[in-house]
Design a protein around this motif. Structure first.
Motif, PDB file in Angstrom:
ATOM      1  N   TYR B  75       1.090  -1.047  -0.204  1.00 27.25           N
ATOM      2  CA  TYR B  75       0.125  -0.024   0.185  1.00 27.25           C
ATOM      3  C   TYR B  75       0.957   1.390   0.256  1.00 27.25           C
ATOM      4  CZ  TYR B  75      -4.365  -2.143   0.828  1.00 27.25           C
ATOM      5  OH  TYR B  75      -5.699  -3.225   0.084  1.00 27.25           O
ATOM      6  N   PRO B  76       0.470   2.284  -0.900  1.00 32.61           N
ATOM      7  CA  PRO B  76       1.181   3.561  -0.341  1.00 32.61           C
ATOM      8  C   PRO B  76       0.687   3.910   0.726  1.00 32.61           C
ATOM      9  CG  PRO B  76      -0.736   3.595  -2.052  1.00 32.61           C
ATOM     10  CD  PRO B  76      -0.956   1.952  -1.879  1.00 32.61           C
ATOM     11  N   SER B  77       2.177   5.004   0.697  1.00 35.32           N
ATOM     12  CA  SER B  77       1.019   6.118   2.038  1.00 35.32           C
ATOM     13  C   SER B  77      -0.382   7.015   1.680  1.00 35.32           C
ATOM     14  CB  SER B  77       1.916   7.606   2.368  1.00 35.32           C
ATOM     15  OG  SER B  77       3.358   6.633   2.803  1.00 35.32           O
ATOM     16  N   GLN B  78      -1.010   7.053   2.714  1.00 38.24           N
ATOM     17  CA  GLN B  78      -2.174   7.756   2.495  1.00 38.24           C
ATOM     18  C   GLN B  78      -1.805   9.800   2.518  1.00 38.24           C
ATOM     19  OE1 GLN B  78      -4.735   7.131   5.682  1.00 38.24           O
ATOM     20  NE2 GLN B  78      -4.394   4.677   5.746  1.00 38.24           N
ATOM     21  N   SER B  81       0.410  11.967   4.804  1.00 32.74           N
ATOM     22  CA  SER B  81       1.431  11.760   5.106  1.00 32.74           C
ATOM     23  C   SER B  81       2.375  12.548   3.124  1.00 32.74           C
ATOM     24  CB  SER B  81       2.240  10.238   4.504  1.00 32.74           C
ATOM     25  OG  SER B  81       2.027   9.844   5.873  1.00 32.74           O
ATOM     26  N   PHE B 266     -11.126   9.683  -0.839  1.00 33.30           N
ATOM     27  CA  PHE B 266      -9.369   9.916  -1.324  1.00 33.30           C
ATOM     28  C   PHE B 266      -7.951   9.264  -0.474  1.00 33.30           C
ATOM     29  CE2 PHE B 266     -11.954  13.451  -2.755  1.00 33.30           C
ATOM     30  CZ  PHE B 266     -11.514  12.807  -4.304  1.00 33.30           C
ATOM     31  N   LEU B 267      -8.517   8.036  -0.225  1.00 33.80           N
ATOM     32  CA  LEU B 267      -7.791   7.685   1.119  1.00 33.80           C
ATOM     33  C   LEU B 267      -6.011   7.121   0.081  1.00 33.80           C
ATOM     34  CD1 LEU B 267      -7.863   5.989   4.018  1.00 33.80           C
ATOM     35  CD2 LEU B 267      -8.461   4.307   2.698  1.00 33.80           C
ATOM     36  N   TRP B 268      -6.581   6.406  -0.668  1.00 31.64           N
ATOM     37  CA  TRP B 268      -4.748   5.824  -1.298  1.00 31.64           C
ATOM     38  C   TRP B 268      -5.022   5.677  -2.273  1.00 31.64           C
ATOM     39  CZ3 TRP B 268      -6.469   1.361   2.290  1.00 31.64           C
ATOM     40  CH2 TRP B 268      -6.304   0.544   3.026  1.00 31.64           C
ATOM     41  N   ASN B 269      -5.846   7.649  -3.292  1.00 32.08           N
ATOM     42  CA  ASN B 269      -5.413   7.507  -4.536  1.00 32.08           C
ATOM     43  C   ASN B 269      -4.349   7.528  -5.257  1.00 32.08           C
ATOM     44  OD1 ASN B 269      -4.538  10.150  -2.856  1.00 32.08           O
ATOM     45  ND2 ASN B 269      -6.547  11.358  -4.903  1.00 32.08           N
ATOM     46  N   ILE B 270      -3.549   7.547  -4.787  1.00 32.70           N
ATOM     47  CA  ILE B 270      -1.852   7.927  -5.288  1.00 32.70           C
ATOM     48  C   ILE B 270      -1.428   7.115  -5.632  1.00 32.70           C
ATOM     49  CG2 ILE B 270      -0.280   9.107  -5.444  1.00 32.70           C
ATOM     50  CD1 ILE B 270      -1.863  11.080  -5.744  1.00 32.70           C
ATOM     51  N   GLU B 275       4.045   7.896  -5.737  1.00 31.60           N
ATOM     52  CA  GLU B 275       4.574   8.177  -3.891  1.00 31.60           C
ATOM     53  C   GLU B 275       6.002   8.387  -4.190  1.00 31.60           C
ATOM     54  OE1 GLU B 275       3.829   6.069  -0.541  1.00 31.60           O
ATOM     55  OE2 GLU B 275       5.217   6.947   1.100  1.00 31.60           O
TER      56      GLU B 275
END
Lengths: 388, 388
Positions: B75-78, B81, B266-270, B275
């Motif tokens: 998982y990417p950062s939220q 962060s 928009f929790l983990w949209n990247i 990232e």
């Protein structure tokens, strides 16, 4: 409990507060505790054998060929093209497929439609389902009972829905965080009774880990979508294929809804690597190998669950997902076990402290590879023995 | 015009219809015309020197080290962060930064807020700004005049805004598709007069290619955001850094708005590569090399524009972006030139046929590397000479 562990427990608590109802990311953890070595990430609900398989393809087809350069620098295809890619392997019409930047984008989009005014959820559940509802939307909760292992009584549930008359019902199958599974047969009975509900969202993000026969045949959600016009299927692809960093998921839903959505957005919401993965996941050569990885992982999950059942004084809730929720003896705090696992063994597991509807001191552990699962079992046994 | 070209023109038209107001993707083009070799993608508005630089970092830091495996599987950062990562280099507070899955996600999100009921746009413009508005939202258009090279008269524009009283004004600077640039001085005058408008969205996706001094100093949007409380900055990162496949952009806006957005989505949209890029784009070692790539590209753009000006009978609209809009003599159809470029030279340029507010037979050409730009100029000269 040593001093480092105590100090860590406090600092971790602060980090967890910031991450809301999710685990702090590895990146954030490493920043706060540079000396901490996370050896096993058992927060992360993915099939590591599938990860390995996808990475093998990416290595051969994108990295070694340098094709990744084009994938990263050029615009990906638009939704309309990607729908077609998925349609054949899902046996669904392209116009019924909505591809999302992870299932979370889809959940957010579905819940924030203006026609969604009252949502019925079972608890405990995945937090995004109550956090992402739109302004003014009411959420009603059907509490699952700890004494029934958080499984659910269809009769009582249908009475609840009949009384509450929500416009949207969410069913996660297998459920997160406990892994309880509703068989296809029971699902049919339920959906027939709930025909009066305008929208039933069935989140099948963990369905690849469930099975109903000895051959571990993959359960398909298309049947439900085809038979019940009020059903919307939501599917993360992060768990079964082990690619959370790519952000990929899809929904099966009414084509008119998708038409309206695409007319006003979701133009390039899938990144280049995501597009590569989508095209990979429908290829026969890949699917043949994936089936092996899926079955290998399910078998390992069964072995892992058996081993956890062998730990004294710990209660293991029945799970058909790739994780298990454990209940600790009431004298042992979950936060202590989580810190001890992380600080002493480098094993990262999920607290249930923020999960509405979970009683007692619980933790959730994702199944990993055989070697990692063995480490987890050993570490847990040792920590629980020491804290007797 | 040969038979292959005619046939192609028709088939391309069908593909274009499906892609709506954007260019068909390379993937779709190749599927429809397997024998077609696209050598130069001059639809794609990116800095190829910056692409090369980012790919060099990705190669050394993600590929060669195998770090990409973790980036793709975990998982990417939220958002919270990632906001902090960007804050320092942008000289903005973290809570004012919203990071998006490409600028298109941000545009969609901004326009679909319920307080956006009447949007003022100049035309021609980037189509997402009228396509992505929410249900019931009114759009009013201020037509830019072909005789003024689609530049704009601030007085007339302010009168238009005063009369129309929109709640949201969109300014794209430099503008797409023509590249007209409004200087910082003129922007200040305009924003002072438009202080009564609730929201002014300034899209600076192409600002890295504009300059106001001989040193080609990079123009910063933070100043405008700091000075005018109604200003929202939208910035794609695909163009300047040449990574459209990664999907990355950001907005600077009111922190209360961002708080509300992050509370419900928009929790983990990247994604993981996104990232990595965000963290790269704020590093000093990278930025030093990026500045060189940016200036090299601007200088090449100047040379390219000069060369295009040298083509007989073609009108080149003044542009401060990394693309130019060309007007062909009225006897020559833009669709013919586009097909000829693609079929005979493998050069892919953008039709303006779908652009509301563009008069005459126009095409848009993105600047590429020096070698590629030379090919484009030669091909254009040859095609126009033959069709005299």
């Amino acid at each position: 409990m040593n001093a480092r562990n105590t100090q860590f427990t406090k600092a971790f608590h602060a980090l967890k507060q910031n991450a809301g109802s999710h685990s702090p990311s590895m990146e954030d953890l490493k920043k706060m505790f540079p000396t901490l070595e996370i050896k096993i990430d058992a927060c992360y609900l993915s099939n590591p054998y599938a990860s390995e398989l996808v990475l093998d393809y990416i290595d051969r087809e994108l990295i070694q060929t340098n094709a990744y350069k084009k994938v990263l620098t050029h615009y990906p295809s638009q939704q309309r093209s990607l729908q077609k890619v998925m349609a054949e392997s899902l046996h669904v019409k392209p116009e019924n497929i909505f591809i999302g930047n992870g299932a979370t984008e889809i959940i957010q989009m579905l819940l924030q439609q203006e026609e969604v005014q009252k949502v019925a959820l079972m608890i405990p559940t995945f937090s995004s389902y109550y956090e992402f509802v739109g302004k003014g939307c009411e959420v009603v909760y059907f509490p699952l009972n700890e004494r029934d292992d958080y499984s659910f009584d269809a009769d009582k549930y249908c009475q609840f829905i009949e009384n509450e008359q929500p416009d949207t019902v969410v069913l996660i199958n297998p459920n997160n965080p406990n892994g309880a599974y509703l068989s296809l047969e029971k699902m049919h009975i339920l959906l027939k009774r709930l025909a009066f509900v305008p929208r039933i969202i069935i989140d099948e993000s963990f369905i690849h880990f469930a099975y109903e026969d000895e051959a571990l045949t993959c359960l398909s959600s298309t049947v439900l979508f085809d038979m019940y016009p009020n059903v919307i299927i939501v599917k993360s692809l992060s768990k079964d294929f082990g690619i959370a960093g790519v952000r990929l998921g899809y929904a099966l839903m009414d084509s008119r809804k998708i038409d309206a959505l695409l007319e006003h957005g979701f133009l390039w919401n899938i990144n280049g690597i995501g597009e590569y993965c989508l095209r990979l996941f429908v290829r026969e050569d890949f699917l043949k190998r994936y089936e092996e990885a899926r079955k290998q992982y399910i078998k390992e999950m069964c072995r892992f669950k058996e081993a956890l059942l062998g730990i004294e004084n710990v209660y293991v809730y029945p799970s058909m997902a790739n994780f298990v929720m454990l209940k600790l003896p009431s004298r042992i705090k979950a936060s202590f076990v989580i810190s001890a696992l992380l600080v002493e063994y480098g094993i990262y597991v999920r607290t249930m402290a923020d999960k509405i509807g979970v009683e007692g001191e619980c933790i959730r552990i994702a199944g990993r590879t055989r070697e990692e699962n063995n480490c987890i079992v050993m570490a847990l046994k040792s920590i629980l023995k020491d804290s007797k």
